[in-house]
Design a protein around this motif. Structure first.
Motif, PDB file in Angstrom:
ATOM      1  N   LEU A 137     -48.865  99.481  19.064  1.00 53.94           N
ATOM      2  CA  LEU A 137     -50.173  98.750  18.671  1.00 53.94           C
ATOM      3  C   LEU A 137     -51.359  99.583  19.439  1.00 53.94           C
ATOM      4  CD1 LEU A 137     -51.219  95.110  18.349  1.00 53.94           C
ATOM      5  CD2 LEU A 137     -52.848  96.675  19.489  1.00 53.94           C
ATOM      6  N   ASN A 138     -52.130 100.230  18.401  1.00 50.31           N
ATOM      7  CA  ASN A 138     -53.299 101.516  19.066  1.00 50.31           C
ATOM      8  C   ASN A 138     -54.797 100.883  18.566  1.00 50.31           C
ATOM      9  OD1 ASN A 138     -55.113 103.259  19.350  1.00 50.31           O
ATOM     10  ND2 ASN A 138     -53.238 104.890  19.415  1.00 50.31           N
ATOM     11  N   PRO A 139     -55.447 100.051  19.450  1.00 46.22           N
ATOM     12  CA  PRO A 139     -56.605  99.456  19.016  1.00 46.22           C
ATOM     13  C   PRO A 139     -57.404 100.427  18.381  1.00 46.22           C
ATOM     14  CG  PRO A 139     -56.147  98.856  21.131  1.00 46.22           C
ATOM     15  CD  PRO A 139     -55.102  99.738  20.944  1.00 46.22           C
ATOM     16  N   HIS A 140     -57.502 101.955  18.662  1.00 43.13           N
ATOM     17  CA  HIS A 140     -58.493 102.713  18.028  1.00 43.13           C
ATOM     18  C   HIS A 140     -57.936 103.046  16.559  1.00 43.13           C
ATOM     19  CE1 HIS A 140     -60.678 103.646  21.791  1.00 43.13           C
ATOM     20  NE2 HIS A 140     -59.553 103.855  22.302  1.00 43.13           N
ATOM     21  N   ARG A 141     -56.628 103.072  16.601  1.00 41.62           N
ATOM     22  CA  ARG A 141     -55.980 103.307  15.212  1.00 41.62           C
ATOM     23  C   ARG A 141     -56.381 102.237  14.062  1.00 41.62           C
ATOM     24  NH1 ARG A 141     -49.923 105.091  14.105  1.00 41.62           N
ATOM     25  NH2 ARG A 141     -50.052 105.935  11.928  1.00 41.62           N
ATOM     26  N   ASN A 142     -56.364 100.926  14.786  1.00 42.06           N
ATOM     27  CA  ASN A 142     -56.569  99.793  13.946  1.00 42.06           C
ATOM     28  C   ASN A 142     -57.916  99.709  13.580  1.00 42.06           C
ATOM     29  OD1 ASN A 142     -53.936  99.134  14.539  1.00 42.06           O
ATOM     30  ND2 ASN A 142     -54.495  98.026  16.116  1.00 42.06           N
ATOM     31  N   GLN A 143     -58.963 100.057  14.401  1.00 41.48           N
ATOM     32  CA  GLN A 143     -60.290 100.125  14.068  1.00 41.48           C
ATOM     33  C   GLN A 143     -60.505 101.176  12.873  1.00 41.48           C
ATOM     34  OE1 GLN A 143     -62.765  98.211  14.729  1.00 41.48           O
ATOM     35  NE2 GLN A 143     -62.245  97.184  16.601  1.00 41.48           N
ATOM     36  N   ARG A 144     -59.961 102.338  12.923  1.00 45.20           N
ATOM     37  CA  ARG A 144     -59.990 103.193  11.932  1.00 45.20           C
ATOM     38  C   ARG A 144     -59.334 102.761  10.598  1.00 45.20           C
ATOM     39  NH1 ARG A 144     -62.524 107.037   8.982  1.00 45.20           N
ATOM     40  NH2 ARG A 144     -61.114 108.414   8.368  1.00 45.20           N
ATOM     41  N   ALA A 145     -58.364 101.894  10.576  1.00 43.49           N
ATOM     42  CA  ALA A 145     -57.776 101.177   9.389  1.00 43.49           C
ATOM     43  C   ALA A 145     -58.740 100.389   8.780  1.00 43.49           C
ATOM     44  CB  ALA A 145     -56.411 100.743   9.787  1.00 43.49           C
ATOM     45  N   ALA A 146     -59.560  99.619   9.627  1.00 46.86           N
ATOM     46  CA  ALA A 146     -60.302  98.658   9.070  1.00 46.86           C
ATOM     47  C   ALA A 146     -61.289  99.645   8.111  1.00 46.86           C
ATOM     48  CB  ALA A 146     -61.147  97.785   9.833  1.00 46.86           C
ATOM     49  N   GLN A 147     -61.777 100.695   8.723  1.00 51.45           N
ATOM     50  CA  GLN A 147     -62.759 101.576   8.049  1.00 51.45           C
ATOM     51  C   GLN A 147     -62.414 102.145   6.835  1.00 51.45           C
ATOM     52  OE1 GLN A 147     -63.950 104.468  10.833  1.00 51.45           O
ATOM     53  NE2 GLN A 147     -64.817 102.865  12.201  1.00 51.45           N
ATOM     54  N   LEU A 148     -61.032 102.337   6.816  1.00 53.94           N
ATOM     55  CA  LEU A 148     -60.172 102.966   5.603  1.00 53.94           C
ATOM     56  C   LEU A 148     -60.332 101.971   4.454  1.00 53.94           C
ATOM     57  CD1 LEU A 148     -57.495 104.914   7.149  1.00 53.94           C
ATOM     58  CD2 LEU A 148     -59.665 105.846   6.365  1.00 53.94           C
ATOM     59  N   ILE A 149     -60.066 100.558   4.690  1.00 51.91           N
ATOM     60  CA  ILE A 149     -59.970  99.759   3.999  1.00 51.91           C
ATOM     61  C   ILE A 149     -61.281  99.428   3.052  1.00 51.91           C
ATOM     62  CG2 ILE A 149     -59.379  97.193   3.727  1.00 51.91           C
ATOM     63  CD1 ILE A 149     -57.393  97.338   5.913  1.00 51.91           C
ATOM     64  N   ALA A 150     -62.385  99.304   4.154  1.00 51.40           N
ATOM     65  CA  ALA A 150     -63.683  99.029   3.561  1.00 51.40           C
ATOM     66  C   ALA A 150     -63.995 100.009   2.588  1.00 51.40           C
ATOM     67  CB  ALA A 150     -64.652  98.809   4.767  1.00 51.40           C
ATOM     68  N   ALA A 151     -63.618 101.445   2.992  1.00 51.80           N
ATOM     69  CA  ALA A 151     -63.990 102.592   2.047  1.00 51.80           C
ATOM     70  C   ALA A 151     -63.242 102.636   0.881  1.00 51.80           C
ATOM     71  CB  ALA A 151     -63.771 103.914   2.924  1.00 51.80           C
ATOM     72  N   LYS A 152     -61.822 102.061   0.748  1.00 50.35           N
ATOM     73  CA  LYS A 152     -61.352 102.090  -0.540  1.00 50.35           C
ATOM     74  C   LYS A 152     -61.803 100.857  -1.369  1.00 50.35           C
ATOM     75  CE  LYS A 152     -57.652 102.515  -3.198  1.00 50.35           C
ATOM     76  NZ  LYS A 152     -57.712 103.739  -4.007  1.00 50.35           N
ATOM     77  N   TYR A 153     -62.209  99.828  -0.689  1.00 52.83           N
ATOM     78  CA  TYR A 153     -62.950  98.808  -1.813  1.00 52.83           C
ATOM     79  C   TYR A 153     -64.149  99.278  -2.217  1.00 52.83           C
ATOM     80  CZ  TYR A 153     -60.063  94.538  -0.763  1.00 52.83           C
ATOM     81  OH  TYR A 153     -59.122  93.927  -0.807  1.00 52.83           O
TER      82      TYR A 153
END
Length: 777
Positions: A137-153
């Motif tokens: 579990l990588n907090p920085h990677r998870n934050q980046r994942a949240a940004q990617l989801i928002a961009a996809k939407y």
């Protein structure tokens, strides 16, 4: 003697040993340090082998500080470590021991949740985030994942979507939970344009856009990146047509709830430039006068980038067909205050070269000879460069290799080692096999033949000689494939007309320019006067003589049965009732210079044929047809073409021609305004057909929509069908119609015509409405 041999052997061994030691000394330069060992430390969850597989530093390899820095970044990108440090230690033999001290993240991901996701599936979101259970579990990677989801939407039209990392932002977490607020799907309610001249309509500009408008809530997603691309497209559109100073900027007008937007494209055209001087630089093989004769660009004409690009290709091809590989670049020097552009074609000439070896890659099923005959380039010949482009197009036209515009996969022809001094250049052809079998269901309805269905099984890369030799041949799909032939089974059951055919086509008989076509068929058709069925076979050979001319010869054998003859039928029909046998020998020559087969705008089509029929009846058949197309007007960007077409056709038959081989008029693509076979010589109210037919058509077609998918046509049809070679009843009709191109019907448009007879014969059958609609899948 023996002593001398032993001395020689010792000398050779000593020399070899000296060379070996010298080679090692050269291989290991004095300043080079090698790696004694690579040791990861601190890893508990991530296997050592996985760490070593991610880095470039290797045991016994060269030591590089730059490589160590690259390895450190590669390990951090894994997302499994919170910190990676590198340290080194010199061993007793002077080599370097490298340590990678890693600090693993404390926990593994035990659960991943996407709360609030209603319009995207969890598996789709997982592909975006690339997160998996059981990984660190990588907090920085998870934050980046949240940004990617928002961009996809946002890319999917949900501009106001937000994604909050509810869990997984701290190193001590064991779950990753995304709190997703999708928000409304923002729709484009309208697109408007401001500032452009009257020479181009809003509809035509709208047709350039990638962004579409919503209709009844369907489609029309608002995607900001797409609007940015639309701005670029519109700018290029105006600049291509001479408005070199054109600028485009978007304005957004939001609805009250911000779920809809109207996009206004503000356009500054500026002045339209004209061509000043047309110059050439670097040309030695051809002088400037010769090149000016090739190009269409002229001083004083309106600037058009499409013309300039086409001229550059013409120059390239002129050199290329003579074996010269050249580079043509059109440089433009504008004078804004005068609105003038000087266009200079800069030419870099190369020497002629010859074809070396030809290698084909990727044809796992198709035989080499099929590719080579389309390539048309052979070892030793002068390399004609335009033939490279032509070969790629011909390979694509075979429709047996993968063609995918999105991935860029297509047949390519590449010339290797262009910069080498060798006169001979090797050619590499790259193709990728694709599925060539087709199963198609279709339906058609028209005013001449009623309703009919269509079932087709077609193989475009058939090989009649590749019989299966094993079960694997059948399962792999290689049996009866790879020969570039075509095999087709077709069934067309219908209400008035039925046809069943099997056909085989060899486009290059024995690898020659001659084609072979074999058909077997059965069809039945009901008419007012009688019913008819035929069973037969046909063999045709043809050859393309040059770019426009072609010739063909055909032999047919048919069994014809005329039955259910009307009780009021005259002797012309009664005498031809029952069964008969036909043997036909036909020769034809044609010329086709149309710019398109589906909607020609220029060019012409000519065909003349003669057939001698033997068997139960002996008679000749002949025909001459000619159609010419003119483009009378088009929009400034080349679209919206008005087309005038003129068609004339004459047919004749011998005195002994049976009723089922004679000519009839009326219906779609004949004399509109009359029913199918509603024109001809009538006896007792029944059409007995003619030995001579003359048809003339004048038609004008105008596009109505900016996308050139809907057309209005006006026409005048005239002609006659006579018992003998004369004209006694010449008919004339006039009317109008529509042509509509839809995705459902494919490239063939829906055709609807209304014809009104002006001059008609005494027994002709009138029919105002005629149409054709076809569907296939």
């Amino acid at each position: 003697m023996i002593a001398m041999e032993r001395t020689a052997v010792r000398s050779l061994v000593g020399l070899s040993l000296c060379l070996l030691l010298a080679g090692e000394a050269i291989a290991q330069s004095p300043g080079e340090v090698t790696v004694a060992d690579v040791i990861p430390t601190g890893n508990r969850l991530i296997p050592t082998e996985q760490i070593l597989s991610q880095i470039g530093t290797r045991k016994d390899g060269p030591f590089s500080q730059q490589m160590l820095q690259s390895d450190q970044q590669a390990l951090l990108r894994l997302g499994a470590f919170s910190d990676v440090r590198v340290r080194t230690q010199t061993s007793s033999d002077g080599r370097m021991i490298v340590y990678f001290d890693v600090a693993e993240l404390p926990n593994l991901i035990r659960e991943i949740r996407y709360d609030g996701a209603k319009h995207m599936k969890d598996e789709d979101l997982a592909k975006i985030t690339e997160l998996k259970r059981g990984t660190p579990l990588n907090p920085h990677r998870n934050q980046r994942a949240a940004q990617l989801i928002a961009a996809k939407y946002r890319d999917e039209g949900r501009l106001w979507a937000s994604v909050n990392l509810k869990e997984g932002g701290a190193a001590g977490d064991t779950r990753v939970v995304f709190d997703i607020t999708e928000g409304p799907e923002v729709k484009v309610r309208d697109t408007k344009f401001n500032g452009h001249g009257q020479w181009v309509s809003d509809a035509r500009l709208r047709n350039q856009l990638l962004t579409s408008r919503s209709f009844l809530g369907i489609g029309g997603k608002f995607i900001p990146k797409m609007v940015e691309e639309d701005v670029r497209i519109l700018t290029d559109y105006f600049r291509t047509l001479g408005y070199l100073d054109a600028r485009v900027s978007p304005e957004y007008q939001w609805s009250a709830d911000r779920s809809g937007v109207t996009i206004i494209f503000h356009i500054h055209e500026g002045k339209q430039y004209r061509v000043g001087k047309v110059q050439f630089q670097g040309n030695k093989v051809y002088n400037e006068e010769k090149l000016k004769q090739l190009v269409k660009l002229r001083e004083g004409m309106t600037y058009d980038k499409n013309v300039i690009q086409a001229d550059a290709q013409v120059i390239t091809d002129k050199y290329g067909f003579d074996g010269h590989r050249i580079l043509v670049r059109a440089q433009e020097y504008s004078t804004p205050e005068e609105g003038v552009v000087t266009v200079q074609y800069e030419i870099v000439e190369g020497k002629p070269v010859r074809v070396g070896n030809v290698q084909i890659i990727g044809n796992t099923r198709t035989e080499d000879r099929i590719v080579l005959r389309e390539l048309g380039l052979y070892p030793g010949q002068i390399l004609t460069w335009p033939d490279i482009r032509i070969a790629e197009q011909r390979l694509a036209n075979l429709n047996i290799f993968e063609m995918n515009a999105e991935t860029g996969v297509r047949p390519t022809v590449e010339v290797r080692d262009l910069d080498s001094p060798s006169e001979f250049k090797d050619i590499v052809v790259n193709v990728q096999e694709t599925s060539t079998g087709t199963f198609m269901l279709g339906m058609a309805v028209n005013s001449d033949a009623g309703l009919s269905g269509q079932v087709v099984i077609n193989e475009r890369n058939f090989n009649i000689f590749r019989v299966p030799r094993s079960l694997d041949d059948l399962l792999s799909g290689n049996a009866f494939r790879g020969g570039g032939q075509e095999f087709r089974l077709e069934a067309m059951p219908g209400t008035q007309f039925q046809r069943y055919t099997v056909s085989f086509r060899e486009p290059h008989l024995l690898d020659s320019p001659v084609s072979l076509m074999l058909n077997g068929y059965y069809y039945t058709r009901g008419f007012v006067e009688y019913n008819e069925n035929r069973v037969g076979a046909q063999a045709s050979v043809g050859r393309q003589l040059n770019r426009y001319w072609n010739a063909a010869g055909t032999f047919r054998v048919e069994g014809v049965n005329v039955f259910d003859v009307s009780p009021f039928a005259p002797p012309d029909i009664v005498n031809n009732g029952g069964r008969s046998l036909l043997l036909g020998f036909r020769g034809a020559v044609g010329r086709d210079s149309r710019d398109s087969y589906l909607r020609p705008t220029t060019g012409s089509v000519f065909q003349a044929s003669f057939e001698q029929v033997l068997g139960t009846y002996i008679y000749p058949l002949g025909s001459v047809e000619f159609t010419k197309f003119w483009n009378t007007w088009s929009r400034r960007d080349g679209s919206g073409k008005h087309v005038l077409s003129a068609r004339s056709a004459a047919y004749f038959a011998g005195d002994n021609t049976p009723v089922y081989e004679r000519y009839y008029g009326g219906g779609f693509r004949s004399l509109r305004g009359f029913s199918f076979r509603g024109v001809g010589p009538f006896v007792n109210g029944l059409n007995v057909g003619g030995q001579f037919s003359l048809l003339n058509t004048l038609e004008y077609q105008v596009p109505v929509l900016a996308n050139d998918k809907f057309f209005v046509v006006g026409f005048v049809d005239s002609g006659t069908v006579e018992r003998k070679f004369n004209i006694t009843d010449y008919r004339v009709t006039a009317g109008f119609g529509f042509r509509l191109v839809t995705p459902l019907t494919g490239p063939v448009p829906i055709a609807i015509d209304f014809g009104f007879p002006i001059v008609r014969g005494p027994s002709d059958r009138q029919q105002v409405f005629s149409f054709y609609v076809g569907f296939s899948n």
